[in-house]
Structure formats: C-alpha cells, structure tokens
Motif scaffolding. Structure first.
Motif: not given
Ligand code: FES
Ligand code: FES
Length: 929
Positions: A787-788, A892-896, A907-911
C-alpha cells in the motif's frame, strides 16, 4: 556500438572456446558476441539488444556467466569461453539440454542459449538449488515466450530429480507430451535465425529514419555522399521503389517503404544506405545529407479526434480509419429492465512485442527472381507484398523463413523484406539487414492503445440484459491491422456471456505514432479489461459471488452470440469456471485471512474470463498442407505455416503422423518455404492448430488412402485403423494382427489437405458468423499490494482453458503460461512511449523474478470441426490475465484501476484519493464474495 575499424587492428589474441584454442586478429575492443558469431561462426550466441538488457548473448567466461555483448575481446585473453555449442558432448545432449527438451522449456528458442548457459553456471556451483536460487541465477536472461515456468522446472529437474532420458515416442502422437520436433537445434545453437546465415560478402543495409514524430525532409547531394564515403555502394530513396506502398489489406497499401518528403512517425524509414558491413556500421548519421523540418504532430486519441485536427493521411478525413460495430436487440429500452447497471471508461497504452530476436534477413537476386531469407510469421503475405512493391509476379519472389525468434503478431507486417529485396534487385548482390533493438522498437507495430467506455446491466437474478461498448483505438500513422482490431473488438466486447441486447462499436484513429498492429489478441485483451470490470461491479452490486455471476451468464452450446451466431458445439467456459471454483474459494479465504493480520500489504483474488474467435474475422481463412512419401521412404510434411515458437511444427507433425498412421519420429518437415510448400496462411489469430491442423489431418488421411491404393487394397480398407503402418527403407509395411504386407514404394506419393473454416460475412448490423469456433478460458489471480509503494506482485495464477483438444499438452501449457506472463506485463508494467522507451531497459517486460506460481487446467470440450477436436490457444493465454489481476487489486484495496498498466505511481495516486474512505475500503475488500 559500431564495429572497430580496420586501422585499429591489434596483435593476435588467444583464448579457448568450448575447449579449443583460438587465435583471432580482431581489435581488443570488439564485442565478444560479435567475435564469436562473425569470426568463429558460433551463432548459437544470440544478440537481442547489444546493451546488456536481454541476456541472449550469455556465455561462460572462466565458468561464470557474462553478457558477451558487454565483454570486450581484450577481457577474454588467455581465458576460457563456453558457448551453447559447447554444452553437448560428442553430439549427446547434456542433462540440462535434455531436461529443456522434456519440459518444453524452449519455445522460439532465441533466449534458450542464454538460459542454458546461465543454468549451467548455477548447477556447476550449486548442484541442488532451490527455486529461488534458480530464479536468481537466470534473472539476467529475458524470455518473451515461455513465461519461465517450464525453464525453472527443467533446471530443477536436473538439479533435484533423476536424470531421465527423453521419454520414448508414444504410439499415438495426438495427445502425447512430445518434445519439439525442432527442439534440438534450439538447444544446441545450430538453429538458424534471421541474422545467423547471412552469406559472407553480402552487402549490408542501414536504414535512415525520421528522428521526429512528424516532419518534412529534404535530401542533400546523395551522389556526392556515396562517392565520398568508402564502402557505400548505393542509397535507396522513395524514388527507387517501383510501387511505394504496403499494408495488410489489399485496398489499403498506405505505408511507404521509404517515405517521400514527409515522415509520419518517429522511426519511419526515409532512405537506406547499402555498402560493406564496415561502411554502413561506421556511418556517421549526423553527416548524412538530409534536412529535417519538424512539424506539430498529432499524438493521442484526443488530438486525432479534435475538431479541425490536421489529417495524418490527407485522404483519410478526420483521421478515422474504420468505424465498425455490432447491434442486436434494443439496449436503449433494456436498461429499464435492469436491477443493476455498471459503467466505466478504461484506458490502455501502446505495448511492445519485445520478441528477443530483432528483425533480420537477407535477399539475393537470381535472374528474374528474388529470394528472401527472413524472420517472419507470414511467408506468403511477405511474398505478395514484396512482389507488389517490386512490381513482380508473386512467383518471382521466394520467401525462405528462418527460425523465428518470437513474433506475437509483430512479424506479421513486413519490416526488412521490401528493403533488402529492393537492394538486392537493384545491386544484383546479396543484401542483408539486421535491425538494432532501438530501431526495432521505434519502427515496428505495437498493441493499440485503447479507450473503452462500457455499460452493462443485469436483472435482479444476475442475468445480463444489455451492454453498450464504445472502443476507440490509436492506430498510429498507417493502417496495418487497425481494421482487424476495430472489427474484432465489437464482436468480442460482450465478453463470453449471453447478452440479449447489444450495441458495440470500434473506431480506429490515425496519429503520428508508429503503426499499431497485431499483438496477441487483436484488441480483445483491451476489451476484456472493460467487460470483466463490469462483471465484477454487477456481481458486487447484487452481492453475488464474482465467479458465480460469470457462471450464470457464460455462453454455452445452444446460445447465440452478439452477432447472432448459434454456438452449436464446444463452448467450455462453464467447465473452466467449475474447475476454478474450489481454487477461487480457497484463494479468497486465504487473502481475507492475510488481510486481517496485515496493514501495510493487502492481498486479493480476481477472476477474468475470455472468449476468442479462432482465425480471420468473417473472411476466408484457408490452409493447404501436403505430405510426401518419396521412393526412398522419406516422409516429409510440407508445411507453409511458420512456427514462431508456439509449436506448430510439432503439433502438425503429431496430427499428420496419426492421420497417416506412421510414427511422428519418421516425419521430416519443410517449413514455410514458398517454393516448396503450399500457402497455409499466416501464423496469427490462434489459427494454425485449428486451420492448418485440420489441413494436416486431411493431408494425412489423403496420403493414407493413396498408400493403401498403391498396395492394391480394397477401396475403403484405409479406414481400418487396425492396420499399423511402418517404413522399412524403401518398403512400406501394412501390419494387421499378425499378418504383414510389404510393398516397394512405387514412386513419390503426395497427400494433400485443404481447410477453410466456415464463416459468413457480417450484415450492416454486424450480424453473421465471424468465426467457425471460439476458445474459452477463465483465470484466477492472487496478488499482494504494497500500500505504501503502490507495487503489485502476482503470487499465484490458475488458468483454466477450453482448448477443444490438447494435441500436445506441453505446448498448450507453454502457450498459456507464456501468454499469461505477457498479460501480467500488460497489466502491471508495460507502457511503450514513442521516443522514450526504445530499448529493453526503459521498456520493462516481466523477468523470471516476476512470475507467479502457475497452474494450468486443460478443459477439452472437443470442436468437431477441428483436428481431433482441437481449437487454438495462442492468444487466449494472455486475454484473461490482466482482468484477473485488476480484479484482484480491487479485492485487495477496494480501488478499481481504470488505466493500465497499473504502475506504482498510478496505484499510489488511486490509493491516496481513496484514503478518506479507507475504512470503507477495508470492509468492502473483506466482504468480497
Ligand atoms: S545481446 Fe547482450 S544482453 Fe542483450
Ligand atoms: S523461448 Fe524464450 S524468447 Fe522465445
């Protein structure tokens, strides 16, 4: 690096190669790879990049692996070099080579010498390595074909297992895990690729290319330049090309061999210098007399579609190449029936094929004929294209394919072919050309970048009711395979599901980029990202398990597709999903258990499905195969289909041998030579197993019938499979029970098979029968996200594929594994940016360290039209992988993620933007069904 010039020639230098002392008089700064190949004839050492990125040139130097392209000759003085040619002993394969053959660890084989050498280095130091140690040791060698798994298995087999010989050939070839019929040459270095057999004394060619995305250009005094540059024999420009246009479609020959006055993409060829090898390699391009005038380019879809945008091709209004689509039912009114609707827009990038063998070949003129030896996927299209450009008859052109070091669609368009043909035609001398890696990447086709808007709806029971898909593609400066992509995608855009109301559309736009072309899937992988995300979202909305949702909607026998085609047989998606179901349930549970214990890393499971129409879209798609038995008893498969590593030489031999009833070990093969084979069509669209496989079966049956006739057997006796046939020199034996009948072979007997799968052209609504059969597949991916850092690691992949019949399970698994790893690269790392990623260190493809544990599950829902029930698997391995990975990231993250590749910064930006709802995200992830 250019080759050192003669004035720097040094003292003789000595070292040993494969145990033999050698003495060369080559400058000490020469690359060892060049010395091995050019001075010593050891062409088993391959050059894929000349920059230390690919590892194809790996050799042992005093027992340790080194890149010979980065090793100066001076460094090897007095030392020992081992190349792939030194691994076998007295023509007996080493245990490592045997294991590679047994496991199918070589596909195209261009990386295999490097793999073998790296593995030999490891095993010499560590006779029982762990899997991680194998991956570490082989980490410097890239393979674009295999997905690495069989390579690892082969090395571990040697290290830890009994050193078994190759298994004996099975009596029945179809279905056997037979080794490649052309495998030994790939393992020993004797296989000849495009750059390996250039005749001594050939002239070489160097292509001058546009450094700008769009520019006008003007040549200076080329005559004067030729006269004052030692060794330069001739310079070709557009003026020398008899018919200066080529392209895939008969009516769209829009790409010039050499641009005239204006270049439309960076890397476009504008001139070609022919001369001695030393002269053309030493050319100072800064001094080449050309003036460039850069112009503002059209880059990307938005620029291409903008009102009043400049037209990339003057005669193509609004930059539109093609607008295609499919209409069935009435989606507009069906939305009202839907209990859930999902909608989204997805974007993908240019993707480079990154075959390890750059384009290469040579041509010679023989009277009024031209002969071209070249790496290619499609010799007959090459023949016709060269004939067109040179204004010759097709019979005046002979294409002799070399071994092909990977293609994946990128060697369906011509590259060096018309240039070397023209050079040889005009000079009367053999002319060779070998692209550098940057040249290959800048000038050849890529996967189409896509922007796809999708909307799907289902009823309360989770049955799909309607879909609308609008797909836009960046087709680059010239058409290439753009029409195919823009046509194929709307047909496949529903996904492998039954949808009553459909409106899909595909449009391709010109830009000032290299042409987008064919790349494993012809746009279907881009489309699958959209439809599979929609399946996830609808399933989640109705709280139905994602696999179960797909199972409910899976196309099955008796359903009609979006084009109205009735699926009469062989539609095994439901079986694929059933096979995956226990693994899916376990994977989800394991991820959720992991996630309860971890905060910095999250795991997720995702599922992706696909279908893929085998062969050309609604077009004739024929193949002819011949099998000859000579008076001397030589049995030969005359096969016009090029094996680009996927194994068609082997499986066609298996099919043909069983059809005749003779052992495959007795069958020799002639591949792709347009003077010696019949046209079997191009190696693309997963068609060779199905189309040429059927032609091979029919050829085998025809030969069997003729052999029985030659023996005077009653009319239908050849159908009796209790007869076993055997060749004993010039005699043919027919054995049934304990009775043998022998005949002298009376003369050459040839069997011929022809197959053109039944399809029907589409009407104005896209209704018709675009393909005779479809492959189906589902894959489950398990990922771990940091996630980081925003990094994603694929931990496991389960791939269930309906292949109709696995003619050779090793080859089929290899196609699935290799395709899946390309799909992994597509999802997570591969993004070609014109002008910025023209090499293999800026453009990243998966290494052996990136691969997950993979399990292949072969579902055999036999296709009656196919040979022994086979369909095809080349493309399908790749298509479901990215959707499965993206679904897993969401789990895993809830991010589509809607833009791929999912690079860490994206992915970092989306997270980060999802952070305010992090707690919701966690609960959503945990609640995934
Ligand atoms: S050719 Fe040496 S590393 Fe690629
Ligand atoms: S087999 Fe490795 S690149 Fe083709």
């Amino acid at each position: 690096m250019n080759r050192p010039r003669a004035e720097f020639l040094a003292e003789a230098l000595e070292f040993t190669v494969n145990g033999r002392a050698v003495r060369v008089r080559t400058p000490r700064i020469a690359r060892l790879a060049d010395v091995l190949r050019d001075e010593l004839g050891l062409t088993g050492t391959k050059i894929g990049c000349n920059a230390g990125d690919c590892g194809a040139c790996t050799v042992l130097l005093d027992g340790r692996q080194v890149c010979s392209c980065l090793t100066a000759l001076g460094q090897v003085e007095g030392r020992s070099v081992i190349t792939v040619e030194g691994l076998a002993r007295q023509e007996k394969l080493s245990a490592l080579q045997t294991a590679f053959q047994k496991h199918g660890a070589a596909q195209c084989g261009i990386c295999t010498p490097g793999m073998l050498i790296a593995a030999a280095d490891l095993l010499a130091r560590n006779s029982a390595p762990r899997e991680s140690e194998v991956k570490d040791a082989l980490g410097g060698v890239l393979c674009r074909c295999t997905g690495y798994q069989k390579v690892v298995e082969a090395v571990l087999d040697v290290a830890n297992g009994p050193r078994l010989p190759l298994p004996p050939a099975a009596e029945q070839a179809v279905g056997a895990r037979a080794g490649k019929v052309d495998g030994i040459g790939k393992l020993t270095g004797s296989e000849s690729y495009g750059a390996d057999a250039i005749p001594p004394g050939a002239l070489w060619m160097r292509v001058i290319r546009s450094p700008h995305h769009r520019c006008r250009f003007r040549f200076g005094d080329l005559r004067e330049f030729t006269a004052r540059t030692d060794g330069v024999a001739r310079i070709l420009t557009a003026r020398d090309v008899p018919s200066n246009g080529f392209g895939i479609y008969p009516g769209i020959k829009d790409q010039p061999v050499l641009a005239r006055g204006e270049a439309r993409f960076r890397g476009e060829a504008v001139a070609a210098v022919i001369g001695t090898r030393e002269a053309v390699e030493a050319l100072d391009l800064e001094r080449f007399p050309v003036k460039w005038e850069p112009l503002p380019p059209i880059m990307g879809l938005d620029a291409a579609m903008a009102p009043r945008a400049h037209w990339v091709q003057a005669e193509k209004p609004d930059n539109l190449l093609l607008d295609g689509g499919v209409r069935k039912g009435d989606p507009a009114s069906a939305w009202a029936e839907c209990a859930a609707i999902a909608e989204g827009t997805f974007e993908t990038s240019f993707v480079e094929h990154a075959y390890i063998e750059p384009e290469a070949g040579w041509a010679k003129r023989a009277g009024d004929r031209i002969e071209i030896h070249v790496t290619t996927q499609t010799p007959y299209m090459d023949r016709d294209e060269v004939a067109l450009v040179l204004k010759l008859k097709p019979e005046q052109v002979r294409i002799v394919p070399s071994a092909c070091g990977g293609g994946f669609g990128g060697k369906l368009d011509v590259s060096v072919q018309p240039l070397i043909a023209l050079g040889a035609w005009l000079t009367g001398k053999p002319v060779a050309c070998v692209y550098t890696r940057p040249e290959s990447m800048a000038s050849t086709t890529k996967r189409h970048p896509a922007r796809i808007h999708a909307k799907f709806g289902c009823d309360a029971s989770g049955r799909l009711r309607a879909c609308e898909v609008d797909a836009l593609f960046d087709t680059g400066a010239y058409a290439s395979w753009g029409p195919t992509v823009a046509t194929r995608v709307p047909i496949h855009a529903t996904g492998p599901y039954s949808v009553p109301h459909v409106r899909t559309r595909g449009r391709a736009y010109f830009t000032h980029c290299h042409p987008s072309g064919a790349f494993r899937g012809f746009g279907v992988p881009q489309g699958a990202i959209a439809h599979e995300a929609m399946m996830d979202e609808l399933a989640d909305a109705l709280r139905i398990d994602r696999l179960e949702f797909r199972r409910r909607n899976a196309l099955k026998v008796g359903d009609r597709t979006a084009t109205g085609q009735l699926l009469e047989h062989s539609a095994g998606l439901a079986e694929c999903l059933d096979a995956l179901a226990p693994r899916w349930a376990r994977a989800k549970a394991e991820c959720e258990a992991f996630n309860r214990e971890n905060r910095s890393h999250k795991r997720g499971a995702g599922i992706g499905c696909m279908w893929y129409g085998i062969g050309n879209t609604a077009l004739s798609n024929p193949s002819t195969i011949r099998i000859g038995l000579s008076t001397e008893g030589a049995l030969t498969l005359y096969n016009g289909a090029v094996d680009i590593g996927q194994g068609s030489n082997t499986i066609l031999t298996q099919i043909a041998a069983d059809a005749v009833g003779l052992p495959m070990s007795q069958m020799r093969i002639v591949m792709g030579d347009t003077d010696r084979t019949a046209d079997a069509g191009k190696t693309s669209a997963s068609r060779q197993a199905f189309v040429s496989g059927k032609a091979a079966e029919l050829a085998g049956l025809d030969l069997r019938r003729k052999l029985f006739a030659a023996a005077g057997a009653p009319e239908n006796e050849w159908r009796d499979r209790r007869y076993k046939l055997a060749l004993e020199g010039r005699r043919l034996v027919f054995r049934k029970d304990s009775i043998a009948h022998r005949i002298e072979i009376p003369g050459e007997i040839v069997g011929e098979g022809f197959f053109d799968p039944p399809t029907a052209a589409a009407d104005e609504n896209g209704q018709g029968i675009p393909y005779a059969t479809y492959a189906f597949a589902a894959q489950v991916a398990v990922v771990e996200v940091d996630l980081e850092l925003g990094t994603t690691r694929v931990l496991r992949l389960y791939a269930a594929h309906d292949v109709g019949r696995a003619i050779n399970p090793i080859q089929v698994e290899g196609q699935i594994q290799g395709g899946a790893v390309q799909g992994l690269g597509f999802a997570l790392m591969e993004e070609y940016v014109p002008g910025r990623t023209e090499n293999l260190h800026d453009y990243l493809i998966p290494t052996i360290g990136d691969i997950p544990a993979m399990e292949c599950i072969l579902v055999e829902d036999g296709e009656p039209l196919g040979p022994y029930g086979a369909k095809g698997v080349g493309e399908p391995g790749l298509i479901p992988t990215a959707p499965a990975i993206l679904g897993a990231i969401h789990h895993a993250t809830g991010v589509r993620m809607r833009q791929i590749p999912v690079l860490p910064h994206r992915l970092r930006a989306a997270l980060a933007s999802a952070l305010p709802t992090a707690s919701k995200t966690e609960s959503e992830a945990g609640a995934l069904r």
